[in-house]
Design a protein around this motif. Structure first.
Motif, PDB file in Angstrom:
ATOM      1  N   THR A 118       0.846  -1.189   0.000  1.00  0.00           N
ATOM      2  CA  THR A 118       0.000   0.000   0.000  1.00  0.00           C
ATOM      3  C   THR A 118       0.885   1.243   0.000  1.00  0.00           C
ATOM      4  O   THR A 118       2.026   1.212   0.470  1.00  0.00           O
ATOM      5  N   ALA A 120       0.893   5.477   0.947  1.00  0.00           N
ATOM      6  CA  ALA A 120       0.186   6.563   1.624  1.00  0.00           C
ATOM      7  C   ALA A 120      -0.139   7.671   0.638  1.00  0.00           C
ATOM      8  O   ALA A 120      -1.235   8.223   0.622  1.00  0.00           O
ATOM      9  N   ARG A 155       2.154  -7.114   5.136  1.00  0.00           N
ATOM     10  CA  ARG A 155       1.754  -5.852   4.511  1.00  0.00           C
ATOM     11  C   ARG A 155       2.950  -4.914   4.437  1.00  0.00           C
ATOM     12  O   ARG A 155       3.621  -4.670   5.444  1.00  0.00           O
ATOM     13  N   HIS A 157       4.080  -1.046   3.457  1.00  0.00           N
ATOM     14  CA  HIS A 157       3.498   0.289   3.315  1.00  0.00           C
ATOM     15  C   HIS A 157       4.617   1.284   3.033  1.00  0.00           C
ATOM     16  O   HIS A 157       5.577   1.395   3.802  1.00  0.00           O
ATOM     17  N   SER A 159       5.752   5.287   2.190  1.00  0.00           N
ATOM     18  CA  SER A 159       5.350   6.682   2.300  1.00  0.00           C
ATOM     19  C   SER A 159       6.601   7.552   2.269  1.00  0.00           C
ATOM     20  O   SER A 159       7.728   7.056   2.386  1.00  0.00           O
TER      21      SER A 159
END
Length: 219
Positions: A118, A120, A155, A157, A159
């Motif tokens: 994922t 941000a 997961r 993530h 950013s």
């Protein structure tokens, strides 16, 4: 041994950042050799086995030729996967996000665990050295989660905060004792981060592990 009979001093060790760059250059060379040389040989073998299977009349011989074809195809796929692991082509061509997405999809397809990436916000391209370090850290963290933690979900993530690329990796595995002496993999992750002026933080519990790497975008 020098002419005077004294031991010849060893050459000075390379700085960490330079040593890692040398290692990655060698990995890239091996990946190219695997892809270009062994890959081409196995492709030729696969084509020859396919042609042979079509010309044979005896069913037993046809089955044998088909077995050779299947083995050549399996070996070719393994060589390609090994080459991608040594030096992922997506990283150079399309950047870290694409490379991590491909890694998650490949591992999810081949194993029981589900991996998810994922973002941000839109993540800009970082320096090549930074993207490579982040990718290697992700590889090692995922490997630890799947092999040692027996995780079923991982997961990733990504950013960017204050000119820092932040990679957070959470898993639902068994966790581990972060106060214990770190193994080679954990040491390598920390070494990659600190060599670029970044940081690596890790927390673990019975419900899983969380790792956060922060790397300067343009180290």
């Amino acid at each position: 041994m020098s002419a005077s009979g004294h031991p010849t001093p060893s050459p000075p060790a390379l700085p960490t950042r330079q040593r890692l760059a040398v290692q990655e250059a060698e990995r890239a060379r091996i990946a190219r050799d695997l892809h270009d040389e062994l890959g081409q040989l196995l492709t030729a073998l696969r084509l020859s086995a396919s042609a042979l299977a079509q010309t044979l009349q005896d069913p037993a011989q046809q089955d044998l030729a088909c077995d050779v074809l299947a083995l050549a195809q399996d070996a070719l796929e393994r060589i390609r996967r090994l080459a991608r692991g040594l030096h992922p082509p997506q990283l150079d061509s399309f950047g870290l996000v694409a490379a991590l997405q491909a890694l998650c999809e490949d591992l999810s397809r081949r194993g029981p665990a589900r991996l998810q990436l994922t973002l941000a916000t839109p993540v800009p391209r970082a320096a090549a050295e930074v993207e490579l370090a982040a990718y290697r850290i992700a590889q090692e963290a995922i490997s630890n989660a799947l092999r040692h933690g027996q995780a079923t979900h991982v997961r990733l993530h990504l950013s960017v905060e204050a000119s820092l690329l932040q990679l957070q990796i959470d898993d639902d595995g068994r966790g581990h004792d972060i106060d214990a002496a770190p193994g080679f993999g954990r040491l390598a992750m920390r070494e990659r981060a600190t060599a670029l002026g970044g940081t690596l933080q890790e927390t673990a519990a019975a419900t899983g592990t969380c790792l956060i790497a922060r790397l300067p975008l343009h180290a």
